[in-house]
Design a protein around this motif. Structure first.
Motif, PDB file in Angstrom:
ATOM      1  N   VAL A 281       0.817  -1.162  -0.082  1.00  0.00           N
ATOM      2  CA  VAL A 281       0.143  -0.114  -0.030  1.00  0.00           C
ATOM      3  C   VAL A 281       0.994   1.275   0.003  1.00  0.00           C
ATOM      4  N   GLN A 282       1.759   1.214   0.860  1.00  0.00           N
ATOM      5  CA  GLN A 282       2.674   2.264   1.012  1.00  0.00           C
ATOM      6  C   GLN A 282       3.694   2.393  -0.152  1.00  0.00           C
ATOM      7  N   SER A 283       3.984   1.558  -0.900  1.00  0.00           N
ATOM      8  CA  SER A 283       4.883   1.693  -2.123  1.00  0.00           C
ATOM      9  C   SER A 283       3.935   2.182  -3.387  1.00  0.00           C
ATOM     10  N   GLY A 284       2.922   1.343  -3.410  1.00  0.00           N
ATOM     11  CA  GLY A 284       1.828   1.824  -4.443  1.00  0.00           C
ATOM     12  C   GLY A 284       1.451   3.388  -4.299  1.00  0.00           C
ATOM     13  N   GLY A 285       1.256   3.803  -3.130  1.00  0.00           N
ATOM     14  CA  GLY A 285       0.834   5.065  -2.851  1.00  0.00           C
ATOM     15  C   GLY A 285       2.062   6.289  -2.916  1.00  0.00           C
ATOM     16  N   GLY A 286       3.324   5.986  -3.274  1.00  0.00           N
ATOM     17  CA  GLY A 286       4.215   6.682  -3.508  1.00  0.00           C
ATOM     18  C   GLY A 286       4.841   7.304  -2.072  1.00  0.00           C
ATOM     19  N   ALA A 287       4.294   6.630  -0.749  1.00  0.00           N
ATOM     20  CA  ALA A 287       4.915   7.159   0.512  1.00  0.00           C
ATOM     21  C   ALA A 287       6.271   6.648   0.641  1.00  0.00           C
ATOM     22  N   VAL A 288       6.749   5.654   0.230  1.00  0.00           N
ATOM     23  CA  VAL A 288       8.334   5.219   0.544  1.00  0.00           C
ATOM     24  C   VAL A 288       9.109   6.211  -0.044  1.00  0.00           C
ATOM     25  N   SER A 289       9.982   6.701   0.669  1.00  0.00           N
ATOM     26  CA  SER A 289      11.146   7.675   0.124  1.00  0.00           C
ATOM     27  C   SER A 289      12.140   6.846  -0.439  1.00  0.00           C
ATOM     28  N   LYS A 290      13.264   7.393  -1.469  1.00  0.00           N
ATOM     29  CA  LYS A 290      14.140   6.797  -1.719  1.00  0.00           C
ATOM     30  C   LYS A 290      15.587   7.588  -1.145  1.00  0.00           C
ATOM     31  N   ILE A 291      15.605   7.557  -0.050  1.00  0.00           N
ATOM     32  CA  ILE A 291      16.747   8.226   0.707  1.00  0.00           C
ATOM     33  C   ILE A 291      17.562   7.069   0.823  1.00  0.00           C
ATOM     34  N   GLN A 292      19.114   7.362   0.423  1.00  0.00           N
ATOM     35  CA  GLN A 292      20.045   6.408   0.461  1.00  0.00           C
ATOM     36  C   GLN A 292      19.939   5.473   1.556  1.00  0.00           C
ATOM     37  N   VAL A 293      20.526   4.163   1.511  1.00  0.00           N
ATOM     38  CA  VAL A 293      20.460   3.138   2.665  1.00  0.00           C
ATOM     39  C   VAL A 293      21.370   3.841   3.795  1.00  0.00           C
ATOM     40  N   SER A 294      22.582   4.342   3.295  1.00  0.00           N
ATOM     41  CA  SER A 294      23.484   4.677   4.364  1.00  0.00           C
ATOM     42  C   SER A 294      22.967   5.968   5.215  1.00  0.00           C
ATOM     43  N   GLU A 295      22.278   6.673   4.392  1.00  0.00           N
ATOM     44  CA  GLU A 295      21.345   7.869   5.425  1.00  0.00           C
ATOM     45  C   GLU A 295      20.396   7.425   6.210  1.00  0.00           C
ATOM     46  N   ARG A 296      19.605   6.330   5.771  1.00  0.00           N
ATOM     47  CA  ARG A 296      18.505   5.896   6.601  1.00  0.00           C
ATOM     48  C   ARG A 296      19.095   5.181   7.645  1.00  0.00           C
ATOM     49  N   LEU A 297      20.241   4.347   7.535  1.00  0.00           N
ATOM     50  CA  LEU A 297      20.909   3.731   8.797  1.00  0.00           C
ATOM     51  C   LEU A 297      21.470   4.591   9.956  1.00  0.00           C
ATOM     52  N   ALA A 298      22.043   5.879   9.232  1.00  0.00           N
ATOM     53  CA  ALA A 298      22.522   6.782  10.096  1.00  0.00           C
ATOM     54  C   ALA A 298      21.289   7.353  11.013  1.00  0.00           C
ATOM     55  N   ASN A 299      20.245   7.757  10.103  1.00  0.00           N
ATOM     56  CA  ASN A 299      19.170   8.412  10.772  1.00  0.00           C
ATOM     57  C   ASN A 299      18.452   7.448  11.938  1.00  0.00           C
ATOM     58  N   HIS A 326      21.494  13.873   5.371  1.00  0.00           N
ATOM     59  CA  HIS A 326      22.878  13.478   5.720  1.00  0.00           C
ATOM     60  C   HIS A 326      22.905  13.901   7.194  1.00  0.00           C
ATOM     61  N   TRP A 327      23.663  12.946   7.865  1.00  0.00           N
ATOM     62  CA  TRP A 327      23.969  13.018   9.172  1.00  0.00           C
ATOM     63  C   TRP A 327      25.682  13.177   9.275  1.00  0.00           C
ATOM     64  N   PRO A 328      26.205  13.823   9.995  1.00  0.00           N
ATOM     65  CA  PRO A 328      27.763  13.637  10.319  1.00  0.00           C
ATOM     66  C   PRO A 328      27.887  12.322  10.703  1.00  0.00           C
ATOM     67  N   VAL A 329      29.102  11.443   9.954  1.00  0.00           N
ATOM     68  CA  VAL A 329      29.457  10.240  10.261  1.00  0.00           C
ATOM     69  C   VAL A 329      29.818   9.889  11.896  1.00  0.00           C
ATOM     70  N   ALA A 330      30.595  10.820  12.244  1.00  0.00           N
ATOM     71  CA  ALA A 330      30.968  10.768  13.805  1.00  0.00           C
ATOM     72  C   ALA A 330      29.840  10.655  14.685  1.00  0.00           C
ATOM     73  N   LEU A 331      28.924  11.480  14.439  1.00  0.00           N
ATOM     74  CA  LEU A 331      27.621  11.512  15.292  1.00  0.00           C
ATOM     75  C   LEU A 331      26.993  10.328  14.977  1.00  0.00           C
ATOM     76  N   ALA A 332      26.737   9.677  13.933  1.00  0.00           N
ATOM     77  CA  ALA A 332      25.788   8.510  13.835  1.00  0.00           C
ATOM     78  C   ALA A 332      26.606   7.151  14.287  1.00  0.00           C
ATOM     79  N   LEU A 333      28.183   7.237  14.389  1.00  0.00           N
ATOM     80  CA  LEU A 333      28.859   6.110  15.049  1.00  0.00           C
ATOM     81  C   LEU A 333      28.865   6.414  16.578  1.00  0.00           C
ATOM     82  N   GLY A 334      28.819   7.628  16.968  1.00  0.00           N
ATOM     83  CA  GLY A 334      28.892   7.757  18.482  1.00  0.00           C
ATOM     84  C   GLY A 334      27.541   7.173  18.834  1.00  0.00           C
ATOM     85  N   ALA A 335      26.370   7.322  18.329  1.00  0.00           N
ATOM     86  CA  ALA A 335      25.248   6.837  18.581  1.00  0.00           C
ATOM     87  C   ALA A 335      24.936   5.307  18.499  1.00  0.00           C
ATOM     88  N   VAL A 336      25.553   4.743  17.746  1.00  0.00           N
ATOM     89  CA  VAL A 336      25.614   3.415  17.574  1.00  0.00           C
ATOM     90  C   VAL A 336      26.526   2.762  18.587  1.00  0.00           C
TER      91      VAL A 336
END
Length: 608
Positions: A281-299, A326-336
């Protein structure tokens, strides 16, 4: 609160039974009084219109046609038929009285608070800790969004069924064990160990789980939470028995992990079906964003950290938190790193302090569907997503605090004083947060003020000013939103429409075309772009736009009418007649369609 520090895993004090009803009364009345102002609030212009006030399938109330629509529609890029039926019932009972719709949300929130308290009290035997967790759930400012927002009925409704599932599962687990053991001082209802009761509790849990899934897809994590409860407080997993036991509550017999997983198979089957339906339903409705995988993981990693921080210090809460892409890499790694350290610590102490592992994995797991691994929408996080997950963190904090101060004389003073201060702080912060929901301008202006580059909030704030006739403020906000994020189609579209109102047609066309390119399946954008081309004599372009609009939303009578007009003007009379007739079928009182159809049939009698 004075008994909080003395409450341990030994039998509960007699005062616990005496105060049970009083605690329920305080929780119910306190929550109702705190949230009562929302019963005087209007609908907001963000989602409330799509879900309720501008949705003809909802405003017309319950009916056989609307019932079928609720189960078959993919509107709003979700499949949640019980939520639609709930809104339809409200309109049947109250019409478009926004205060009454908000009141129903409040009643669900009060009920959820009491169900949470009853479940924790019954499962753990700890009345004061259970009461404190329920109070945090009821009065935390992060939960205002789920209650004060009419369109978020799906939050409170799905949680209602979620908690009923937990209670039914609790009865099932104890019935399987034949009722377990309890002390003579326990006056709570005793589940029977009979096969009939086992089956009834199990079926009830499945039905409630299915109802939850039909209210909001976020319930897909429920079977995993049931497995966590098997570890603690039910202590059912053979070979993984914890050191915590409570003779005051029913003791479940140990069961192999394989059997525990097997008994969850029907629950997993339900959630797999619900997950697939939601994804399509979400894919058909165009709700799913095409943000890069790396950015989704960081977020996702940073969202966990931000949610945790806001649960402890709930400041700068906003209805929309923009996704920076886009999140700073250091910030994302710190959160992880922080997440991993705390996860390992909780897992290491699972036998001695199982509530740490259960509460933390409850929080982590139930956020997975909305953490942004599959990005839906423009937000990086949302307060409403914490409605169920926060319970896990509250368990960690409350049970952890009592364990830390257990046996310490200072705990008798520190726990009740600090606990009271926390609840008073929550009440004050929540009251202020509720006040922000008094109208759309106040709500979205606050979001723009407390966040950075919030193009989505600026866009809605512009719409709110436009509704008041203040096109100057609206234009400034739309321009700011487009400058911040030119790839956001809604602000491109709203800017174009405002420019048209102000007579700046050339610039308006640029933004209309930009919106259409960004969101080619949006029927409103295509329809308005077609109107523009129609007014400026570009009939071929108008025909294409109206065709696109009708293709996506065939039930929109004005688009059918305009498509018929464009076809008639380009010499395609038979097709034009068909679309005029369809417009009249959808809206028999559509007079322009009657006039144009009569004229066309007069010119082409063979088409009668």
């Amino acid at each position: 609160m004075s008994s909080l520090s003395s409450e341990t895993s030994t039998p509960a004090a007699p005062s616990g039974q005496k105060f049970f009803a009083l605690i329920c009364l305080v929780l119910a009345l306190g929550t109702a009084a705190l949230y009562w102002p929302i019963t005087h609030h209007p609908f907001i212009i963000f989602d409330d219109e799509q879900y309720i006030s501008f949705n003809p399938h909802v405003t017309s109330g319950l009916s056989a046609t609307n019932f079928v629509w609720a189960f078959t529609t993919s509107e709003q890029a979700n499949w949640h038929p019980l939520t639609w039926l709930s809104h339809q019932l409200d309109c049947t009972l109250f019409g478009l009285n926004a205060g009454a719709h908000h009141l129903v949300n409040l009643l669900y929130h009060v009920t959820n608070t009491l169900l949470l308290f009853v479940f924790l009290r019954s499962a753990t035997g700890a009345i004061w800790r259970s009461a404190f967790v329920a109070a945090l759930f009821a009065w935390h400012p992060m939960h205002v969004e789920s209650v004060a927002w009419a369109a978020e009925r799906k939050d409170v409704l799905s949680t209602f069924f979620w908690l009923l599932t937990l209670l039914a599962y609790l009865g099932y687990a104890r019935s399987v064990a034949g009722g377990g053991s309890r002390t003579a001082s326990d006056t709570s209802a005793s589940p029977s160990g009979g096969t009939g009761h086992v089956v009834l509790f199990y079926i009830a849990a499945l039905i409630f789980c299915a109802c939850g899934l039909m209210s909001k897809p976020m319930v897909v994590t429920l079977p995993c939470v049931l497995l966590l409860l098997d570890l603690w407080p039910l202590n059912r997993i053979a070979g993984f028995r914890t050191q915590i036991s409570n003779p005051e509550i029913y003791t479940c017999q140990p069961v192999s992990i394989g059997r525990l997983v097997l008994e969850k198979v029907p629950f997993f089957a339900l959630v797999i079906a619900g997950s697939l339906a939601t994804f399509f339903v979400q894919s058909g409705g165009g709700a799913v964003s095409k943000i890069q995988v790396s950015e989704r993981l960081a977020n996702a990693a940073l969202a966990y950290a931000r949610y945790t921080a806001k649960m402890f210090w709930p400041t700068d809460l906003a209805i929309i938190y923009p996704h920076p892409r886009h999140w700073p890499v250091a910030l994302a790694l710190g959160a992880v790193a922080l997440l991993l350290v705390w996860t390992i610590l909780c897992a290491y102490n699972w036998r001695k302090s199982p509530f740490l592992a259960v509460g933390w994995f409850w929080f982590l797991g139930t956020l997975v569907p909305t953490i942004g691994l599959i990005q839906v929408g423009a937000q990086s996080m949302a307060d409403r997503y914490t409605y169920i997950p926060s319970v896990g963190l509250f368990i960690v904090v409350v049970w952890g605090a009592v364990e830390f101060f257990s046996g310490r004389e200072s705990g008798r003073i520190i726990l009740p004083v600090s606990g009271g201060a926390v609840l008073l702080g929550c009440l004050a912060a929540t009251s202020l947060q509720i006040n922000l929901w008094r109208d759309s301008i106040t709500l979205f202006r606050h979001a723009v003020e407390v966040t950075t580059d919030n193009y989505a909030a600026a866009n809605v704030l512009g719409k709110a000013y436009e509704r008041t006739g203040d096109n100057v403020h609206a234009l400034l906000l739309y321009r700011a939103a487009v400058e911040t994020e030119p790839r956001f189609p809604q602000s491109q579209f709203n800017l174009a429409m405002t420019l048209l109102e102000l007579g700046q047609t050339a610039e308006a066309l640029q933004h209309l075309q930009a919106a259409a390119a960004l969101e080619p399946r949006d029927p409103d954008i295509q329809y308005d772009l077609g109107i523009y081309f129609l007014q400026h004599g570009s009939m071929t372009n108008a025909l294409n736009c109206f065709s696109n609009s009708v293709l996506v939303r065939p039930g929109f009578a004005p688009a059918q009418f305009c498509l018929g007009g464009a076809l008639a003007d380009t010499g395609q009379a038979p097709a034009a007649v068909a679309h005029f007739r369809e417009a009249l079928r959808l809206d028999p009182k559509f007079l322009p369609a009657v006039t144009n159809l009569d004229r066309l049939l007069t010119e082409h009698p063979e088409l009668r």
